[in-house]
Design an enzyme around this catalytic site. Structure first.
Site, short mmCIF file in Angstrom:
data_model
loop_
_atom_site.label_atom_id
_atom_site.label_comp_id
_atom_site.label_asym_id
_atom_site.label_seq_id
_atom_site.Cartn_x
_atom_site.Cartn_y
_atom_site.Cartn_z
N ASP A 1 62.00 52.05 46.13
CA ASP A 1 62.30 52.22 44.71
C ASP A 1 63.76 51.83 44.52
O ASP A 1 64.67 52.57 44.89
CB ASP A 1 62.05 53.69 44.33
N LYS B 1 68.55 48.93 33.88
CA LYS B 1 69.63 49.55 34.67
C LYS B 1 70.55 48.48 35.26
O LYS B 1 71.60 48.76 35.81
CB LYS B 1 69.05 50.42 35.78
N CYS C 1 64.57 63.79 35.93
CA CYS C 1 63.23 63.35 36.38
C CYS C 1 63.12 63.45 37.90
O CYS C 1 62.48 62.59 38.55
CB CYS C 1 62.90 61.93 35.92
N HIS D 1 62.48 60.29 42.51
CA HIS D 1 62.28 60.37 41.06
C HIS D 1 60.78 60.60 40.82
O HIS D 1 59.95 60.18 41.63
CB HIS D 1 62.72 59.03 40.47
N GLN E 1 67.88 52.42 41.16
CA GLN E 1 69.31 52.72 41.12
C GLN E 1 70.12 51.81 42.03
O GLN E 1 71.33 51.66 41.84
CB GLN E 1 69.56 54.19 41.52
N1 C6P Z 1 65.92 57.06 36.21
C1 C6P Z 1 67.68 58.38 35.25
O1 C6P Z 1 68.33 58.84 34.30
P1 C6P Z 1 62.12 53.29 34.65
O2 C6P Z 1 62.06 54.44 33.71
O3 C6P Z 1 60.75 52.78 35.02
O4 C6P Z 1 63.05 52.21 34.23
O5 C6P Z 1 62.78 53.85 36.00
C2 C6P Z 1 62.23 54.97 36.63
C3 C6P Z 1 63.07 55.37 37.79
C4 C6P Z 1 62.53 55.26 39.07
N2 C6P Z 1 63.26 55.56 40.16
C5 C6P Z 1 64.53 55.98 40.06
C6 C6P Z 1 65.29 56.27 41.32
C7 C6P Z 1 65.11 56.14 38.80
O6 C6P Z 1 66.36 56.57 38.72
C8 C6P Z 1 64.36 55.85 37.64
C9 C6P Z 1 64.93 56.08 36.28
C10 C6P Z 1 66.66 57.31 34.99
O7 C6P Z 1 67.88 58.75 36.40
C11 C6P Z 1 65.79 57.65 33.82
S1 C6P Z 1 64.71 59.00 34.12
#
Ligand code: C6P
Length: 424
Positions: A216, A242, A380, A139, A219
């Site tokens: 990370d 999430k 993203c 991401h 997910q």
């Molecule tokens: N992905 C998706 O629709 P935040 O925005 O900080 O809560 O998470 C960022 C992030 C980082 N790593 C991974 C693997 C992610 O999937 C995400 C967030 C969402 O896939 C929103 S872009």
């Protein structure tokens, strides 16, 4: 009474795991909402998950009877709020099986957690000519902070390639590791492909070179049991929203010795033990990394989400979701013209696909008219799109409250998309 002979195979499994999806759905008020006059089919859980009533109630109760600033007051409410916030930290510690609460840092989300490590670990410990390894399925939150660091210190970003199924090429990863490697940062579960990476192996290989690893977990945490001690990861970042908790709160886990050696990320209140104009002494862990008034209600709400998830049991969740993803994969891939993007052997909860040469946004718009919420675009993760040669995908992402019936609605919706475009 149902006997084992009258149960379907799926029903038998649900009895064994004690998982009753219809009962679980009752906990989520938003699932009763209608969209364009149709029942909501929420398949955008990777973007953000829905919240159970208990999380909503915990947050509103906090504001109704507990709201106060934390770590600052000696009055009743402040002590109450402090206790609630620190209890949440303790729940997170158990959730991740961390050794100590001082290894649990509240942040705004995964993005902030990774930026914190990139800056606080990276600035002092990564130098010109050093290398940072990430993967081709990251991401942007696990790409850009490292690129920014590379620009600041003159380090180089190295990328582990992936194959056509969206699996990491582990041998290629091995070739990237060398004396110049100073950090590895990879997704536990890819948001664009659904791949679960062999993170334990990745960590072991990096540790042979004495290299710390950040996972990370944005997910992974809603779907997989995470044990940071068993994984032996050095840092683990995830987002509350999430994980069926509120937005604006997340967690960075870090091994205490590494966190101790790192300077603070932000300066301000609560992260200090004493301040004069000549010198500031910093607070102990984890407060050293928590400057300013935090998202207290968010932290407390995240604690409630973890209690809720523990009540259901992540093993039951994983078993149910695995079966649902298999059902969805089978059903969607049978639609002529559908190409799945991300077919790794180890996958969870993400179904990315393209339909003929119809743009993903058109797919998403027609599905929306049917009440089906999916995400379309690059998720993203632009380099993933480039790797698979597509501008965008449609992505259905599952949670434990989704049902086979909802997958059937998704499939009927995709067939409708094809009909609409057949007439164009
Ligand atoms: N992905 C998706 O629709 P935040 O925005 O900080 O809560 O998470 C960022 C992030 C980082 N790593 C991974 C693997 C992610 O999937 C995400 C967030 C969402 O896939 C929103 S872009």
């Amino acid at each position: 009474m149902t006997t084992s002979s009258t149960l379907t195979e799926k029903g038998r499994r649900d009895c064994l795991t004690g998982f009753d999806v219809e009962k679980v759905r009752e906990d989520f008020p938003i699932l009763k909402v209608k969209v364009h006059g149709k029942p909501l089919v929420y398949l955008d859980n990777a973007a953000t998950a829905q919240k159970p009533q208990v999380v909503i109630d915990t947050i509103s109760t906090y504001y109704m009877v507990e709201n106060s600033n934390i770590h600052r007051g000696i009055h009743f409410l402040s002590l109450q709020a402090t206790r609630a916030y620190e209890d949440a930290r303790d729940k997170i510690k158990h959730f991740l099986n961390a050794s100590h609460t001082r290894e649990i840092i509240f942040v705004r989300g995964t993005t902030e957690g990774i930026n914190l490590v990139a800056q606080s670990y990276g600035r002092p410990f990564i130098k010109e000519g050093d290398e940072i390894v990430i993967s081709a399925m990251e991401h942007h939150s696990n790409i850009v902070p490292w690129q920014m660091l590379c620009e600041q210190v003159g380090a180089k970003l190295r990328v582990i390639p992936i194959d056509d199924d969206g699996e990491l090429l582990i041998d290629e990863y091995g070739k990237l590791l060398n004396q110049r490697t100073k950090f590895v940062s990879v997704a536990h579960l890819s948001n664009a492909l659904g791949t679960i990476s062999p993170v334990k192996q990745i960590i072991e290989m990096a540790h042979r070179f004495g290299v710390p690893v950040l996972l990370d977990g944005a997910q992974a945490t809603p779907h997989l049991k995470v044990d940071v001690q068993d994984l032996d990861c050095d840092f683990y970042a995830f987002s509350g929203h999430k994980l069926f908790g509120p937005t604006g709160v997340g967690v960075l886990y870090g091994k205490a010795d590494l966190l101790e050696a790192m300077p603070p990320y932000h300066g301000g209140g609560d992260m200090i033990s004493s301040v004069t104009f000549e010198k500031t002494l910093y607070n102990v862990l984890p407060y050293k990394f928590e400057a300013g008034t935090p998202n207290i209600a968010g932290g407390v709400g995240l604690g409630a989400a973890i209690d809720y998830l523990n009540g259901i049991g992540l093993e039951a969740v994983a078993t149910y979701e695995h079966e649902l993803l298999s059902y969805a994969t089978e059903a969607v891939s049978q639609i002529p013209g559908v190409r799945l993007i991300g077919t790794a052997k180890q996958k969870a909860c993400v179904l990315s696909f393209v339909v003929d040469d119809i743009h993903a946004h058109d797919v998403g718009t027609i599905l929306d008219e049917e009440g089906v919420a999916i995400r379309t675009g690059h998720h993203c993760a632009m380099p993933v799109m480039q790797r698979f040669g597509v501008p965008a995908t449609a992505r259905a992402s599952l949670a434990f409250y989704n049902t086979r019936k909802e997958i059937d609605t998704l499939v009927a919706g995709i067939r409708k998309v094809k009909e609409v475009f057949a007439d164009v």
